[in-house]
Motif scaffolding. Sequence first.
Motif, mmCIF file in Angstrom:
data_model
loop_
_atom_site.group_PDB
_atom_site.id
_atom_site.type_symbol
_atom_site.label_atom_id
_atom_site.label_comp_id
_atom_site.label_asym_id
_atom_site.label_seq_id
_atom_site.Cartn_x
_atom_site.Cartn_y
_atom_site.Cartn_z
ATOM 1 N N ALA A 69 -9.524 44.210 43.805
ATOM 2 C CA ALA A 69 -9.063 45.169 44.811
ATOM 3 C C ALA A 69 -8.157 46.249 44.222
ATOM 4 O O ALA A 69 -7.960 47.303 44.835
ATOM 5 N N ILE A 70 -7.591 45.998 43.036
ATOM 6 C CA ILE A 70 -6.709 46.966 42.395
ATOM 7 C C ILE A 70 -7.490 47.747 41.346
ATOM 8 O O ILE A 70 -8.074 47.155 40.435
ATOM 9 N N PRO A 71 -7.533 49.076 41.437
ATOM 10 C CA PRO A 71 -8.321 49.884 40.493
ATOM 11 C C PRO A 71 -7.881 49.698 39.041
ATOM 12 O O PRO A 71 -6.694 49.641 38.740
ATOM 13 N N GLY A 72 -8.868 49.575 38.167
ATOM 14 C CA GLY A 72 -8.595 49.566 36.741
ATOM 15 C C GLY A 72 -8.373 48.216 36.096
ATOM 16 O O GLY A 72 -8.263 48.140 34.872
ATOM 17 N N LEU A 73 -8.314 47.147 36.868
ATOM 18 C CA LEU A 73 -8.061 45.828 36.288
ATOM 19 C C LEU A 73 -9.387 45.131 35.953
ATOM 20 O O LEU A 73 -10.288 45.082 36.787
ATOM 21 N N PRO A 74 -9.517 44.572 34.749
ATOM 22 C CA PRO A 74 -10.786 43.950 34.315
ATOM 23 C C PRO A 74 -10.957 42.524 34.828
ATOM 24 O O PRO A 74 -10.353 41.590 34.310
ATOM 25 N N THR A 75 -11.803 42.359 35.823
ATOM 26 C CA THR A 75 -12.063 41.018 36.365
ATOM 27 C C THR A 75 -13.013 40.219 35.473
ATOM 28 O O THR A 75 -13.160 39.010 35.660
ATOM 29 N N SER A 76 -13.658 40.895 34.531
ATOM 30 C CA SER A 76 -14.619 40.217 33.661
ATOM 31 C C SER A 76 -13.968 39.080 32.867
ATOM 32 O O SER A 76 -14.588 38.049 32.624
ATOM 33 N N ILE A 77 -12.712 39.274 32.474
ATOM 34 C CA ILE A 77 -11.999 38.249 31.705
ATOM 35 C C ILE A 77 -11.880 36.966 32.521
ATOM 36 O O ILE A 77 -12.122 35.865 32.024
ATOM 37 N N ILE A 78 -11.514 37.111 33.804
ATOM 38 C CA ILE A 78 -11.377 35.950 34.677
ATOM 39 C C ILE A 78 -12.751 35.343 34.957
ATOM 40 O O ILE A 78 -12.900 34.123 35.034
ATOM 41 N N GLY A 79 -13.759 36.201 35.090
ATOM 42 C CA GLY A 79 -15.119 35.708 35.328
ATOM 43 C C GLY A 79 -15.623 34.837 34.197
ATOM 44 O O GLY A 79 -16.245 33.793 34.426
ATOM 45 N N VAL A 80 -15.338 35.243 32.955
ATOM 46 C CA VAL A 80 -15.737 34.450 31.785
ATOM 47 C C VAL A 80 -14.953 33.138 31.754
ATOM 48 O O VAL A 80 -15.504 32.076 31.461
ATOM 49 N N LEU A 81 -13.655 33.209 32.075
ATOM 50 C CA LEU A 81 -12.822 32.006 32.099
ATOM 51 C C LEU A 81 -13.343 31.003 33.127
ATOM 52 O O LEU A 81 -13.373 29.786 32.871
ATOM 53 N N ILE A 82 -13.769 31.501 34.279
ATOM 54 C CA ILE A 82 -14.333 30.630 35.316
ATOM 55 C C ILE A 82 -15.612 29.961 34.799
ATOM 56 O O ILE A 82 -15.853 28.773 35.037
ATOM 57 N N GLY A 83 -16.423 30.718 34.065
ATOM 58 C CA GLY A 83 -17.634 30.147 33.478
ATOM 59 C C GLY A 83 -17.322 29.062 32.466
ATOM 60 O O GLY A 83 -18.025 28.047 32.384
ATOM 61 N N ILE A 84 -16.244 29.265 31.697
ATOM 62 C CA ILE A 84 -15.826 28.263 30.718
ATOM 63 C C ILE A 84 -15.395 26.970 31.405
ATOM 64 O O ILE A 84 -15.744 25.875 30.966
ATOM 65 N N CYS A 85 -14.654 27.118 32.487
ATOM 66 C CA CYS A 85 -14.072 25.948 33.160
ATOM 67 C C CYS A 85 -15.046 25.220 34.090
ATOM 68 O O CYS A 85 -14.976 23.995 34.216
ATOM 69 N N TYR A 86 -15.942 25.966 34.725
ATOM 70 C CA TYR A 86 -16.768 25.360 35.770
ATOM 71 C C TYR A 86 -18.268 25.411 35.496
ATOM 72 O O TYR A 86 -19.058 24.942 36.311
ATOM 73 N N GLY A 87 -18.648 25.973 34.351
ATOM 74 C CA GLY A 87 -20.059 26.008 34.020
ATOM 75 C C GLY A 87 -20.789 27.145 34.705
ATOM 76 O O GLY A 87 -20.212 27.878 35.514
ATOM 77 N N PRO A 88 -22.084 27.310 34.428
ATOM 78 C CA PRO A 88 -22.825 28.463 34.942
ATOM 79 C C PRO A 88 -23.076 28.480 36.445
ATOM 80 O O PRO A 88 -22.986 29.536 37.066
ATOM 81 N N LEU A 89 -23.375 27.330 37.045
ATOM 82 C CA LEU A 89 -23.735 27.319 38.463
ATOM 83 C C LEU A 89 -22.522 27.451 39.378
ATOM 84 O O LEU A 89 -22.424 28.382 40.181
ATOM 85 N N VAL A 90 -21.584 26.507 39.263
ATOM 86 C CA VAL A 90 -20.364 26.570 40.080
ATOM 87 C C VAL A 90 -19.573 27.822 39.718
ATOM 88 O O VAL A 90 -19.014 28.498 40.593
ATOM 89 N N GLY A 91 -19.539 28.156 38.429
ATOM 90 C CA GLY A 91 -18.827 29.361 37.990
ATOM 91 C C GLY A 91 -19.391 30.621 38.612
ATOM 92 O O GLY A 91 -18.646 31.511 39.017
ATOM 93 N N SER A 92 -20.715 30.697 38.714
ATOM 94 C CA SER A 92 -21.358 31.860 39.344
ATOM 95 C C SER A 92 -20.947 31.985 40.805
ATOM 96 O O SER A 92 -20.635 33.084 41.286
ATOM 97 N N MET A 93 -20.949 30.866 41.517
ATOM 98 C CA MET A 93 -20.573 30.884 42.938
ATOM 99 C C MET A 93 -19.120 31.332 43.121
ATOM 100 O O MET A 93 -18.808 32.132 44.005
#
Length: 227
Positions: A69-93
């Motif tokens: 919601a805040i312009p300019g902040l990279p959510t991709s870093i958190i998205g990758v971290l979620i994939g690391i912690c929860y795997g591809p399926l749960v992480g995607s959701m």
Amino acid sequence: MKVKIKTLFIVIGIILIGLLGYLLWHKFAPDIEMFFNPDVSKEILMNKVRSHGISTGVLLVLLTSIMCAIPGLPTSIIGVLIGICYGPLVGSMLNIIGNTLGNILSIFLIRKFKFIDKSKTSNHWVKTISRAKHPDIGITFAYMIPVIPSFLVNYTTTIMNVKAKRLIWMVLFGALPSSVLYAFGGDAFFKGNHEKAILLVASVLILILLVFLIEKDAKSDHSKIKK
């Protein structure tokens, strides 16, 4: 007044990010300690990282939403971290939920408090999306492409007066590719899976191709208007 309110929301958002970051630091501190411990096996580390439950997932989704919601902040870093912690399926959701809620929150604030910056109407992406021959498809594609800032897409939907029901579906489907990409990327990075990495690179190339499709759609429509 609008500038002050906008600044206030950004400050509140940064404070919330700091608070969530602090809570997550305590959640991941044992994992980080194990990572730098040479006596801990890779299998034990992987099991520990993948042992995070619902509470950590909720914190990561909230962090994704606020950063989105805040312009300019990279959510991709958190998205990758979620994939690391929860795997591809749960992480995607989790990524889809976080990105969708974040964009909807951004659009709500823009519309509720009239955060309309007239100078943004001349932005390249705003003009390209708003001139698309098929606006619904153009907006959905725009959300899919990481190189296009989501706040510009949110701004464009506001000046185009897109209805809420249609908009929710555009945001949801638009969040799918990048959310899945980050989750699978995090999982591939964690497991050292090179085949998945190649597929992810191909996915990025497809997303870049979508940029040209949007621009071509907008240019063809614009040229017809001139004729």
